[in-house]
Design an enzyme around this catalytic site. Structure first.
Site, mmCIF file in Angstrom:
data_model
loop_
_atom_site.group_PDB
_atom_site.id
_atom_site.type_symbol
_atom_site.label_atom_id
_atom_site.label_comp_id
_atom_site.label_asym_id
_atom_site.label_seq_id
_atom_site.Cartn_x
_atom_site.Cartn_y
_atom_site.Cartn_z
ATOM 1 C CD GLU A 276 -2.475 1.264 2.747
ATOM 2 O OE1 GLU A 276 -3.414 2.071 2.870
ATOM 3 O OE2 GLU A 276 -2.101 0.501 3.668
ATOM 4 C CE LYS A 342 -8.608 1.524 2.937
ATOM 5 N NZ LYS A 342 -7.566 1.798 3.946
ATOM 6 C CB CYS A 394 -5.015 -1.036 4.692
ATOM 7 S SG CYS A 394 -4.458 -0.798 6.402
#
Length: 522
Positions: A276, A342, A394
């Site tokens: 990430e 995301k 995440c």
């Protein structure tokens, strides 16, 4: 007589504080059921403690005891937040502990709601205990975007009962854990009531049968590995310290580390994956670097995935993103369709609610890169080496239903990129990994997890770790991982069967209670 009254008052006082002590200890013990400790039987011990205090005859004592149980459970369970708030948010240690305590106090409202409902409806049935807990956990995972961390079902991923997860998901596994604990609680309680010998035997028999069936379910495999479609994947773990990651003076050092890790593996593996936000700048600002990456990837036939910070040129949105390079069907360009953005952002970490009010108050609300915007809830798979990857960045991996909704007919692998450097050498990254493993087990898909400081792993479709890189070292991890074909019941139906069963249990319980009342009247 006065002495007797004093003794009775003293016993009553001691009993109350003994209850409080049981609450705190059993709450703390619950955390040891999760990773990295993995003493999964302690989940049942912790829940037995909760049921003991929740069933206290005095409602106020039961509610306060439940609050203490939850404070012990959550203060210890999410203690890793201290690292990011204190070390990287710039808050003092006192403010950091206060904020973690405040979060724990908020999370305690849900177990307290459980206890309130148990008292209000005078619940005795083990299955209704589990139904009410499922309701409160649903609310915890939904209100204010949700925080479904530390669900007891995760503790059972290495227990004999893990086979429930592909059928009913982690929610079903949590339901089973609470139900089994409630059966044991009722069983022990019944031992002290000689009139309830039949109830004791019935509870014991039920626990043996359902426990045995649950353990047997782990032998059922809904998916199978397709070895002839395996590809070699390399995870690049840069081990960039969080306090240096966004330092402009360290940018070229970070770039050099990842260039080295990529170059060493070009032509030797099918796919290289970086974590990430691997490169601490806007992707748009270093487009020539990614164009060079595209050329090198095509020349060596090694495709590359990189976690980036990307600003969409059309919408202007700042996005936590994953891009690909070297794919002949999707050549690299900033607005390529072969990109994932995301969706489920971390409150206060990636965006700040009530931003204009909170940001001026304290530096803790000004963490680096805390102005992201959300991508779409459901997005296409990422394609690399003719394989389809279902991504989650995440924090998103803890939201099982979101991951399930992004699963496609052709999904070969689950992919999660993360930067757990925020949480240092704490229990947080291990809990995070445990939840990622559960997604693989629920959905019957192998999972690939690339991280900055660890824990970078390959996980099979049964949630078992196949290969793992050590934490806190600069390294690469290569593994030839095969996709899996087939579908788990959970991947198709999600939580609906469990919710339907819960509703059925409630209706049956209500009908039986109504019939009993009518018979008593007659």
């Amino acid at each position: 007589m006065k002495n007797l009254n004093r003794i009775l008052l003293s016993i009553k006082f001691m009993n109350k504080y003994f209850t409080y002590l049981i609450a705190i200890i059993s709450g703390l013990l619950g955390v040891f059921a999760f990773s990295p400790f993995d003493y999964w039987p302690l989940a049942y011990v912790s829940l037995l403690g909760l049921l003991y205090v929740a069933k206290n005859p005095k409602k106020s004592t039961a509610l306060l005891s439940t609050f203490l149980w939850a404070m012990g459970f959550f203060c210890f369970g999410v203690s890793w937040l201290n690292v990011s708030i204190h070390q990287f948010g710039g808050a003092s240690l006192g403010v950091s502990y206060f904020l973690v305590g405040l979060l724990a106090a908020y999370l305690a409202l849900y177990p307290m709601l459980f206890t309130y409902l148990v008292h209000h409806f005078k619940v005795q049935s083990a299955v209704i205990f589990a139904v009410i807990w499922t309701l409160t956990e649903f609310l915890r995972g939904w209100i204010f975007t949700g925080f479904p961390w530390l669900q007891f079902g995760y503790t059972q991923i290495d227990s004999p009962f893990y086979g429930i997860a592909p059928i009913f998901g982690v929610t079903g596994l949590t339901f089973f854990t609470v139900w089994a604990s409630a059966v044991i609680f009722n069983l022990v309680s019944s031992l002290f009531k000689t009139k309830n010998l039949k109830l004791v035997l019935a509870n014991a028999l039920l626990l043996i049968i359902v426990g045995g069936l649950s353990a047997y379910s782990s032998r059922i495999h809904f998916v199978k590995s397709v070895e002839d479609k395996a590809i070699s994947v390399t995870l690049a773990q840069g081990n960039i310290e969080q306090n240096l990651k966004w330092d402009p003076n360290y940018f070229y050092s970070t770039l050099a580390i990842y260039q080295k890790l990529i170059t060493e593996n070009l032509g030797k593996t099918d796919l290289i994956i970086l974590p990430e936000s691997a490169l601490p700048t806007l992707e748009n600002a270093i487009t020539p670097f990614f164009e060079g990456l595209e050329r090198a990837a095509k020349e060596t036939k090694t495709e590359i995935m990189v976690g980036t910070v990307f600003q969409d040129t059309k919408s202007g949105k700042l996005l936590n993103s994953i891009m690909t390079a070297g794919n002949p069907d999707f050549p690299y360009q900033p607005n390529t369709q072969n990109r994932y953005n995301k969706h489920h952002l971390v409150p206060f970490g990636e965006y700040v609610p009530l931003e204009s009010i909170l940001r001026p108050l304290n530096s803790v609300f000004n963490l680096p890169m805390s102005a992201f915007q959300s991508g779409e809830a459901v997005q296409p798979s990422l394609i690399a080496k003719k394989r389809a990857f279902s991504p989650a960045i995440c924090y998103e991996i803890i939201f099982g239903e979101q991951v399930r909704q992004n699963l496609k007919q052709d999904t070969d692998y689950l992919l999660t990129l993360s930067n757990d450097a925020w949480f240092g050498d704490s229990i947080g990254p291990w809990q995070h990994l445990q939840m990622a493993r559960m997604r693989a087990l629920e959905l019957g898909k192998p999972l690939i997890r690339a991280t900055n400081t660890g824990i970078s792993v390959f996980v099979d479709a049964q949630g078992k770790v196949l290969a793992q890189a050590p934490q806190f070292i600069e390294t690469t991890l290569t593994y030839k991982i095969a996709p899996a074909e087939g579908k788990t019941p959970y991947s198709v139906l999600g939580n609906m069967p469990l919710y339907a069963l819960s509703l059925l249990f409630l209706l049956l319980h209500s009908m039986m209670a109504f019939i009993r009342r009518k018979m008593n009247i007659l």
